[in-house]
Design a protein around this motif. Structure first.
Motif, PDB file in Angstrom:
ATOM      1  N   ILE A  29     -83.150 -55.580 -91.728  1.00 51.69           N
ATOM      2  CA  ILE A  29     -84.378 -54.964 -92.255  1.00 51.69           C
ATOM      3  C   ILE A  29     -85.637 -55.583 -91.666  1.00 51.69           C
ATOM      4  O   ILE A  29     -86.733 -55.099 -91.915  1.00 51.69           O
ATOM      5  N   ALA A  30     -85.489 -56.643 -90.850  1.00 54.28           N
ATOM      6  CA  ALA A  30     -86.653 -57.349 -90.313  1.00 54.28           C
ATOM      7  C   ALA A  30     -87.338 -56.594 -89.180  1.00 54.28           C
ATOM      8  O   ALA A  30     -88.526 -56.747 -88.970  1.00 54.28           O
ATOM      9  N   GLY A  31     -86.614 -55.807 -88.438  1.00 55.95           N
ATOM     10  CA  GLY A  31     -87.227 -55.159 -87.284  1.00 55.95           C
ATOM     11  C   GLY A  31     -86.680 -53.762 -87.066  1.00 55.95           C
ATOM     12  O   GLY A  31     -85.808 -53.288 -87.788  1.00 55.95           O
ATOM     13  N   ASN A  32     -87.198 -53.119 -86.055  1.00 49.98           N
ATOM     14  CA  ASN A  32     -86.778 -51.771 -85.708  1.00 49.98           C
ATOM     15  C   ASN A  32     -85.961 -51.835 -84.416  1.00 49.98           C
ATOM     16  O   ASN A  32     -86.521 -52.064 -83.339  1.00 49.98           O
ATOM     17  N   PRO A  33     -84.645 -51.644 -84.490  1.00 46.72           N
ATOM     18  CA  PRO A  33     -83.829 -51.734 -83.276  1.00 46.72           C
ATOM     19  C   PRO A  33     -84.069 -50.603 -82.285  1.00 46.72           C
ATOM     20  O   PRO A  33     -83.589 -50.655 -81.156  1.00 46.72           O
ATOM     21  N   LEU A  34     -84.819 -49.601 -82.680  1.00 43.87           N
ATOM     22  CA  LEU A  34     -85.103 -48.473 -81.789  1.00 43.87           C
ATOM     23  C   LEU A  34     -86.524 -48.516 -81.233  1.00 43.87           C
ATOM     24  O   LEU A  34     -86.943 -47.585 -80.545  1.00 43.87           O
ATOM     25  N   GLN A  35     -87.257 -49.569 -81.506  1.00 43.99           N
ATOM     26  CA  GLN A  35     -88.668 -49.630 -81.134  1.00 43.99           C
ATOM     27  C   GLN A  35     -88.884 -49.473 -79.633  1.00 43.99           C
ATOM     28  O   GLN A  35     -89.758 -48.725 -79.207  1.00 43.99           O
ATOM     29  N   ASP A  36     -88.084 -50.158 -78.827  1.00 46.31           N
ATOM     30  CA  ASP A  36     -88.282 -50.055 -77.372  1.00 46.31           C
ATOM     31  C   ASP A  36     -88.015 -48.640 -76.869  1.00 46.31           C
ATOM     32  O   ASP A  36     -88.690 -48.148 -75.981  1.00 46.31           O
ATOM     33  N   LEU A  37     -87.028 -47.973 -77.457  1.00 44.99           N
ATOM     34  CA  LEU A  37     -86.725 -46.601 -77.031  1.00 44.99           C
ATOM     35  C   LEU A  37     -87.746 -45.597 -77.562  1.00 44.99           C
ATOM     36  O   LEU A  37     -88.067 -44.621 -76.889  1.00 44.99           O
ATOM     37  N   ILE A  49     -81.815 -42.730 -77.724  1.00 47.53           N
ATOM     38  CA  ILE A  49     -81.899 -43.104 -79.141  1.00 47.53           C
ATOM     39  C   ILE A  49     -80.622 -42.722 -79.868  1.00 47.53           C
ATOM     40  O   ILE A  49     -80.059 -43.515 -80.633  1.00 47.53           O
ATOM     41  N   ALA A  50     -80.133 -41.510 -79.611  1.00 47.10           N
ATOM     42  CA  ALA A  50     -78.895 -41.063 -80.262  1.00 47.10           C
ATOM     43  C   ALA A  50     -77.702 -41.929 -79.854  1.00 47.10           C
ATOM     44  O   ALA A  50     -76.843 -42.256 -80.686  1.00 47.10           O
ATOM     45  N   ALA A  51     -77.659 -42.330 -78.583  1.00 52.20           N
ATOM     46  CA  ALA A  51     -76.563 -43.183 -78.115  1.00 52.20           C
ATOM     47  C   ALA A  51     -76.617 -44.552 -78.780  1.00 52.20           C
ATOM     48  O   ALA A  51     -75.573 -45.094 -79.183  1.00 52.20           O
ATOM     49  N   ARG A  52     -77.814 -45.128 -78.921  1.00 56.66           N
ATOM     50  CA  ARG A  52     -77.915 -46.429 -79.573  1.00 56.66           C
ATOM     51  C   ARG A  52     -77.576 -46.333 -81.055  1.00 56.66           C
ATOM     52  O   ARG A  52     -76.912 -47.206 -81.600  1.00 56.66           O
TER      53      ARG A  52
END
Length: 186
Positions: A29-37, A49-52
């Motif tokens: 909950i600390a970060g957004n794992p999709l932020q770079d994408l 994004i869908a693949a990740r």
């Protein structure tokens, strides 16, 4: 005696499981794992994004993802470790040997350094008993001993490894003028 040891081992395993659950969920909950994408300008951004999301099970809530992860960790008992994959789709189990090697080097170096400094300062303070040097070394050692190791690690990382101290002090001492050399533009 055997029952005491068995209970201690069982309690230790339960504490380890509970701690992993708490840390996994806090990290999730600390970060957004999709932020770079999401900030990417790539034409196939939605597919990436869908693949990740599919590879990292990001469509599940963090406690369920922890359940998937801990079941993969449990498979290590039978020799089929599945610790997941990184964002670059590398299996985590294949990255661990390098990390363990680096950790062992760091622990060994810090242990030897602590022994050398500890014995050296102990001898010097024993020779100068009740002096200002003895009191100051005792005060500093009590302070450093009482700090949690993770806090000390974060402080050392910030001030030494990330070169914060050098940049802060050097920037204040040497304000650059029009003709001075300046590495980082500050």
């Amino acid at each position: 005696m055997v029952s005491f040891i068995a209970r201690r081992i069982l309690v230790s395993v339960l504490i380890l499981i509970a701690a992993s659950f708490i840390m996994y969920n806090l990290a999730a909950i600390a970060g957004n794992p999709l932020q770079d994408l999401q900030q990417s300008n790539s034409p196939n951004r939605e597919q990436l994004i869908a693949a990740r999301v599919a590879a990292q099970h990001l469509d599940l809530i963090p406690p369920l993802r922890w359940g998937l992860w801990i079941s993969g960790v449990g498979k290590c008992v039978i020799g089929q470790c599945d610790l997941g994959v990184t964002f670059q789709n590398q299996p985590v189990a294949q990255l661990l040997p390098q990390a363990v090697g680096s950790t062992i080097q760091l622990v060994t170096f810090s242990f030897v350094l602590a022994i050398i400094f500890g014995i050296g300062l102990g001898v010097v303070t024993a020779l100068r008993v009740y002096s200002g040097f003895d009191y100051s070394i005792t005060l500093v050692s009590f302070f450093l001993y009482s700090l949690p190791s993770f806090l000390m690690a974060v402080l050392l990382k910030s001030f030494i490894a990330l070169d914060y101290w050098t940049r802060a002090v050097w920037g204040r001492l040497h304000r650059h003028g029009p003709g001075d050399d300046c590495v980082n533009g500050t």
